[in-house]
Design an enzyme around this catalytic site. Sequence first.
Site, PDB file in Angstrom:
ATOM      1  N   LYS B  84       0.667  -1.292   0.041  1.00 34.75           N
ATOM      2  CA  LYS B  84      -0.032  -0.044  -0.065  1.00 34.75           C
ATOM      3  C   LYS B  84       0.668   1.313  -0.057  1.00 34.75           C
ATOM      4  CE  LYS B  84      -3.793   2.070   2.657  1.00 34.75           C
ATOM      5  NZ  LYS B  84      -4.857   1.727   3.941  1.00 34.75           N
ATOM      6  N   SER B 159      -9.410   1.752   3.141  1.00 34.00           N
ATOM      7  CA  SER B 159      -8.593   2.686   2.351  1.00 34.00           C
ATOM      8  C   SER B 159      -7.805   1.721   1.512  1.00 34.00           C
ATOM      9  CB  SER B 159      -8.081   3.774   3.160  1.00 34.00           C
ATOM     10  OG  SER B 159      -7.213   3.233   3.958  1.00 34.00           O
ATOM     11  N   SER B 183      -9.470  -0.818   7.154  1.00 33.28           N
ATOM     12  CA  SER B 183      -9.148  -0.614   6.047  1.00 33.28           C
ATOM     13  C   SER B 183      -8.596  -1.773   5.266  1.00 33.28           C
ATOM     14  CB  SER B 183      -8.339   0.711   5.712  1.00 33.28           C
ATOM     15  OG  SER B 183      -8.991   1.885   6.237  1.00 33.28           O
TER      16      SER B 183
END
Lengths: 494, 491, 125
Positions: B84, B159, B183
């Site tokens: 990420k 996210s 997330s």
Amino acid sequence: MSAPAAPASRAWADRYEMVVGLEVHVQLATATKLFCNCPTTFAAPPNANTCPVCLALPGTLPTLNAHAVELAVRAALALGCTVHPLSVFARKNYFYPDLPKGYQISQFDRPLATGGQVAIGESPEGAPLVAAVTRVHLEEDAGRSIHDRFDDATAVDLNRAGVPLIEIVGEPDLRSSAEAGAYLRVVRQVVQYVGASAANMEEGSLRVDANVSTRRRGDTGLGTKVEIKNMNSFSAVERALEVEFARQCALREARRPIAQQTMLWDATSETVRPARSKEDSHDYRYFADPDLPPLVLTSEWIEARRAALPELPAARRARLREQFALGGRETEVLTGDPRLADYFESVARVHGDARAAANWVLRDVLAAMNDAGLSLAEFELRVRPADLAALLDLVRDGSLSHTAGARVFAAMVRTGEPPSRIVEREGLRQVTDDAQLGAWVDAVLAAHADEVRRFAAGERKLQGFLVGQVMKRSGGTADPRRVTALLLERVDGR
Amino acid sequence: MSPTPLLGRTAAALAEAVAAGVLPAGDVVRASLDRARAVGAGPEWLNAVLWTDADAALEEAARLDAAPGADLPRPLAGVPVVVKDNIATHRLPTTCGSRMLEGYVSPYEATAVARLRAAGAVLVGKGNMDEFAMGSSTEHSAYGATRNPIDPARVPGGSSGGSAAAVAAGVVPIALGSETGGSVRQPAAFCGVVGIKPTYGRVSRHGLVAYASSLDQIGVLAATVDDAALALEVIAGRDPLDATSADHPVPRLRPVDAPDGDAARPLAALSVGVPREYFPPSLEPRMRARLDRAVDHLRELGATVRDVSLPHTALAVPTYYVLAPAEASSNLARFDGVRYGRRIAGDGVQATYERTRSQGFGPEVTRRILLGTYVLSAGYHEAYYRKAQEVRALIALDFANVFADVDVLFTPTTPTLAFPLGAVSDPYEMYLSDVFTATANLAGVPAMSVPVGRVDGLPVGGQLIAPYFGEPVMLRVAAALERALGEEAHR
Amino acid sequence: MRKQVTEADVRHVAALARLGLDAARIPALARELDAILDHMTVLSRVKTEDVQPVTGVGAGGTPLRADDGEQYPLAGDRAAFAPAMRDGFFLVPRLASHGGSAGAGGPATGAAPADEPRAPGGGTS
């Protein structure tokens, strides 16, 4: 020690009194920063002592320096504080270019230590004067913004960002600039004694902010507090307090309000002027830093630190007075530097006569250091305590006259040799042989017949001159008492 | 159907083959890059992977293939991974999905990434994300939204949407994401993959760009429970660079099947709690049906299933949305254009701050910074921030109480199926996506999502929650459920 | 009862956070924040007298680091990621109206230009 007020404030001294609390920031003498491994070395190239953590790069986290905790605890204990087994780091949030994270890691609700005291002298009645310490807490220093290096921009150096500090907050117990000066000197000495800091204002390892208010003498409430910053020496602090006191008194006399604000001391003009600040700039939105679990110290650990504290200045002064029969002023000078007191004690123990040791250390050693520009450490390499003690032994047992002793001492400082070697080489051993002494006396009497006549006729003060001449002829080795006796024999026929 | 594995194998099997020298790492990495092209993993279509460097990845694979290193344990040898974009890596930028860090390449690497690389993994891309991890759909990325590979008209969740999509599309078997309120688990549920949020402190946060420090954890996404456990084993463990990382030994998490006990009823010794607050009447009935079916499986596997209660569940979202923005408002203060990142200069430093930050942060980040600053500010601190801290303790206590009676909890991961891109515009409605996940972050307990079925072709995630450091039991139950469901999980 | 979030509140908070909001956005933001905070009122009704707030998940106290060790490395020069550097310093724009400063290079940060108030490490409130 309610010192007489300095000229600027004498006019108001009867009606109003000054109420002062000091905030002292002390840089701890650690090798690395508080929350990362960067070195704390002074005068490194700009931003050389920075790393991802103290640059606040995204994703970095603080880790607490064990030695900073040790030194902070020592200082807090030495100031008489209670050290708390649990204390919490908090974020103080504000924006400034030399504050990389946009917050400073400090302590707020639950500081490391609270409730100490600083002895600042005695009242005129002889009662001890004590100023209370509110708290001592750990925090990180900010970097430096330099506004005058470049024309078109501010330069930011983050070498200092993250250096460990303790903030020592004092209660508003100080009532004069002299008391404030005394407080600062004691605090500095204490933190130096426990090895927590060099505590040098000129180098920036000790910084002071003052909170000053005024009130009518006899009132007990506190007036509006004005903060003063940017004082670079103890005398600047004392001066600034006087100037601010006068300013506030003038406002009171004119029945005008005193605004709560921050002022900056301007050393060049010797004035205080307001630092313009936005009204909302003081909402720091403190909250416990989630990146650092609380600091937990066991009571055993804290007590071990207390037991390991060196003898503190006040206690040492008392012991020196008692143990060596020294006077107050003497112990003050000696304990001004713990190593000077160590030096004195070593000499006194080896030689045995504390008074002689004190005289020589306070007079001759300090003068020699001053003249030759030597630090005590440098001096001690040349004249070790055992050497000085040996010299004092020689003077005491009559092998050296005082004058010769001074000559030998000077040579010791120059060459680093032990006294015995110098005495032998330069033939400075005190001469006590009457034949030789008599010869010198006769020579002087012959050379200064006029003075001899006057001396015999009643000008007794010429004795010093005549004896001095004999000392000179002997290169300082003559025994002055024996010389005096022989001189009087010859002149007065005794 | 489940994501098509690279070269037909799990990460564990790929790594074994590469470590044994029978499969070149280069082949694996090439397969990943080819797959990425085939599915349009980059901005051309899915927009799951923001930054990639194919040459560097192939060079890394070639280095692995050339190096002897046979005596070093390489549990992820040659395995391509996506990380990420809020996790610091060398070489590839770390933008956090924000203009504020456009082009920023971190000069240091996150501990979790270093551990992956030491285990032989090859970084093939950075995963798209909601800006600074604030969001539940990846629509708040400054670099455009990510499409859900299962249904490209829908969100992948957020996210960590890019990481979840990369795994779901079969580009990589393992990806790293981050969790603050769900997330990793929520996008895992939306994309039909496995997502784990470890116990707080289990994985170092050094190198994870902070959103809410007391809630953040790096999490793992994978196609199978075993692969997820493998990745977690590699990255977990105390890190001296993170003072909040736990001094707790990482147990062997694999094999995830307990060798002892009855093979037909492997969960016979365990009890599973089903908290009633997580099964409200508003839950979509067909989702409910798939979750109920999963619970049936757990019973068939021997577990004792019990009704339990976590009474303060409804307070989780308001509590989370006071505490997380508060910490974020402080964590994001460092983005000022002085030392790194994008700077928009103004007249003087204050103007520079304001222009840099107003142009660098998107609307959701701005909203949360304002919210966070407000709840911390003088006059509101006690009523909001301090109060939320106290309620948080009550939520944690709920879990402590319930784990006295049961070993794990089973719940839905999300209240809805993946919604269409652009469908949710009200901020608080978006926040409600976290209603079942935020509790575990607030309490610090481990939790994970596993696929349990599909409704209208859209994945449904079932969530397991365990006590502190309870990853072993959580993974055991997850693996048993995964095996029992088989292909049912993807239908 | 909860105080409503006003436009003045938004401006105040935006200033604290150095967010430089476009004036046109402020009314909508005030409404949004107010709506969000409305959902938080439920917290005020929860009884929490006997609860210790959670100040950080993770027990045992913060670990202590030895006062030595290597400086954490930076791959490459600071200039690689710095927006503006000169002579090793980070550069920050100065007020155009700030002409020649009284800044001292000493231990204090030097007198700041008029608009740059600072509250350096000092004071507990």
